[in-house]
Motif scaffolding. Sequence first.
Motif, PDB file in Angstrom:
ATOM      1  N   PRO A 105       0.844  -1.206   0.000  1.00 21.97           N
ATOM      2  CA  PRO A 105       0.000   0.000   0.000  1.00 21.97           C
ATOM      3  C   PRO A 105       0.876   1.252   0.000  1.00 21.97           C
ATOM      4  O   PRO A 105       1.941   1.266   0.618  1.00 21.97           O
ATOM      5  CB  PRO A 105      -0.784  -0.100   1.310  1.00 21.97           C
ATOM      6  CG  PRO A 105      -0.597  -1.489   1.788  1.00 21.97           C
ATOM      7  CD  PRO A 105       0.667  -2.010   1.190  1.00 21.97           C
ATOM      8  N   VAL A 106       0.445   2.271  -0.712  1.00 21.70           N
ATOM      9  CA  VAL A 106       1.195   3.519  -0.766  1.00 21.70           C
ATOM     10  C   VAL A 106       0.265   4.699  -0.525  1.00 21.70           C
ATOM     11  O   VAL A 106      -0.945   4.604  -0.718  1.00 21.70           O
ATOM     12  CB  VAL A 106       1.924   3.712  -2.121  1.00 21.70           C
ATOM     13  CG1 VAL A 106       2.966   2.639  -2.337  1.00 21.70           C
ATOM     14  CG2 VAL A 106       0.954   3.758  -3.268  1.00 21.70           C
ATOM     15  N   MET A 107       0.856   5.802  -0.102  1.00 23.55           N
ATOM     16  CA  MET A 107       0.146   7.068  -0.050  1.00 23.55           C
ATOM     17  C   MET A 107       0.893   8.001  -0.984  1.00 23.55           C
ATOM     18  O   MET A 107       2.071   8.274  -0.789  1.00 23.55           O
ATOM     19  CB  MET A 107       0.086   7.674   1.343  1.00 23.55           C
ATOM     20  CG  MET A 107      -0.540   9.063   1.324  1.00 23.55           C
ATOM     21  SD  MET A 107      -0.827   9.742   2.944  1.00 23.55           S
ATOM     22  CE  MET A 107      -2.596   9.653   2.977  1.00 23.55           C
ATOM     23  N   LEU A 108       0.201   8.450  -2.013  1.00 23.72           N
ATOM     24  CA  LEU A 108       0.788   9.348  -3.006  1.00 23.72           C
ATOM     25  C   LEU A 108       0.374  10.775  -2.677  1.00 23.72           C
ATOM     26  O   LEU A 108      -0.807  11.047  -2.449  1.00 23.72           O
ATOM     27  CB  LEU A 108       0.297   8.958  -4.393  1.00 23.72           C
ATOM     28  CG  LEU A 108       0.592   7.507  -4.786  1.00 23.72           C
ATOM     29  CD1 LEU A 108      -0.281   7.071  -5.936  1.00 23.72           C
ATOM     30  CD2 LEU A 108       2.050   7.358  -5.129  1.00 23.72           C
ATOM     31  N   LEU A 109       1.334  11.677  -2.636  1.00 21.89           N
ATOM     32  CA  LEU A 109       1.081  13.082  -2.342  1.00 21.89           C
ATOM     33  C   LEU A 109       1.548  13.925  -3.524  1.00 21.89           C
ATOM     34  O   LEU A 109       2.675  13.753  -4.005  1.00 21.89           O
ATOM     35  CB  LEU A 109       1.838  13.519  -1.089  1.00 21.89           C
ATOM     36  CG  LEU A 109       1.544  12.741   0.192  1.00 21.89           C
ATOM     37  CD1 LEU A 109       2.502  13.158   1.290  1.00 21.89           C
ATOM     38  CD2 LEU A 109       0.113  12.965   0.625  1.00 21.89           C
TER      39      LEU A 109
ATOM     40  N   ASN B 249      -5.651  -0.755  -2.299  1.00 22.36           N
ATOM     41  CA  ASN B 249      -5.547  -0.422  -0.888  1.00 22.36           C
ATOM     42  C   ASN B 249      -4.523   0.688  -0.649  1.00 22.36           C
ATOM     43  O   ASN B 249      -3.665   0.579   0.216  1.00 22.36           O
ATOM     44  CB  ASN B 249      -5.198  -1.672  -0.075  1.00 22.36           C
ATOM     45  CG  ASN B 249      -5.378  -1.457   1.402  1.00 22.36           C
ATOM     46  OD1 ASN B 249      -6.180  -0.630   1.826  1.00 22.36           O
ATOM     47  ND2 ASN B 249      -4.630  -2.185   2.203  1.00 22.36           N
ATOM     48  N   SER B 250      -4.617   1.740  -1.442  1.00 29.53           N
ATOM     49  CA  SER B 250      -3.688   2.863  -1.338  1.00 29.53           C
ATOM     50  C   SER B 250      -4.463   4.170  -1.255  1.00 29.53           C
ATOM     51  O   SER B 250      -5.692   4.182  -1.315  1.00 29.53           O
ATOM     52  CB  SER B 250      -2.746   2.870  -2.543  1.00 29.53           C
ATOM     53  OG  SER B 250      -1.907   1.735  -2.510  1.00 29.53           O
TER      54      SER B 250
ATOM     55  N   LYS C   3      -9.207   7.285  -1.569  1.00 28.50           N
ATOM     56  CA  LYS C   3      -8.702   5.925  -1.340  1.00 28.50           C
ATOM     57  C   LYS C   3      -8.861   5.175  -2.648  1.00 28.50           C
ATOM     58  O   LYS C   3      -9.841   5.348  -3.366  1.00 28.50           O
ATOM     59  CB  LYS C   3      -9.473   5.230  -0.239  1.00 28.50           C
ATOM     60  CG  LYS C   3      -9.149   5.780   1.130  1.00 28.50           C
ATOM     61  CD  LYS C   3      -9.655   4.867   2.222  1.00 28.50           C
ATOM     62  CE  LYS C   3      -9.283   5.476   3.551  1.00 28.50           C
ATOM     63  NZ  LYS C   3      -8.485   4.624   4.354  1.00 28.50           N
ATOM     64  N   ILE C   4      -7.886   4.343  -2.945  1.00 22.31           N
ATOM     65  CA  ILE C   4      -7.931   3.481  -4.112  1.00 22.31           C
ATOM     66  C   ILE C   4      -8.146   2.070  -3.581  1.00 22.31           C
ATOM     67  O   ILE C   4      -7.282   1.534  -2.886  1.00 22.31           O
ATOM     68  CB  ILE C   4      -6.621   3.576  -4.926  1.00 22.31           C
ATOM     69  CG1 ILE C   4      -6.333   5.030  -5.283  1.00 22.31           C
ATOM     70  CG2 ILE C   4      -6.712   2.699  -6.168  1.00 22.31           C
ATOM     71  CD1 ILE C   4      -4.898   5.293  -5.703  1.00 22.31           C
ATOM     72  N   ILE C   5      -9.291   1.503  -3.877  1.00 23.13           N
ATOM     73  CA  ILE C   5      -9.625   0.192  -3.299  1.00 23.13           C
ATOM     74  C   ILE C   5      -9.477  -0.938  -4.306  1.00 23.13           C
ATOM     75  O   ILE C   5      -9.329  -0.717  -5.473  1.00 23.13           O
ATOM     76  CB  ILE C   5     -11.048   0.194  -2.720  1.00 23.13           C
ATOM     77  CG1 ILE C   5     -12.063   0.550  -3.792  1.00 23.13           C
ATOM     78  CG2 ILE C   5     -11.148   1.145  -1.554  1.00 23.13           C
ATOM     79  CD1 ILE C   5     -13.485   0.331  -3.395  1.00 23.13           C
TER      80      ILE C   5
END
Length: 133
Positions: free
Chosen positions: A17-21, A47-48, A131-133
Amino acid sequence: AKSVFDFSWFKEVQNQPVMLLAEGVFMYCEEDDVKALFREINKQFNNSEIVFEAFSSKWLKVWKRRLVDFKLQILLKFGKHAAFKFGIADSNELEKWLKNYKFVEDWSYFDVTNQNIMNYFRKLQWTVYYKII
């Protein structure tokens, strides 16, 4: 370090999982490039999360565009080619493009200073969280 549009960086964070900013990026990019990036992110990451600064697409049309260009090019002295090229109409717009993007929340610089500001100005430039599910 590489361009966000060079999708080879996906391999470096694959299978987690990643969080892109993205702050102050997409509004300077071509719409087709940004949409291609969001489609590729959709394929590669489950799940990101993605948080990005958005600009209103309503301000990229006709006379409003001239005001934005004037501010960037003349007032801020970014040069004669500086221009915003990409925007969204509303915070939930990505859900219409891609089924796996789920809008979570948004916030604006104006939220801190004036809770009663008209939504029109609140969403001139604001931050969106998905959220990307």
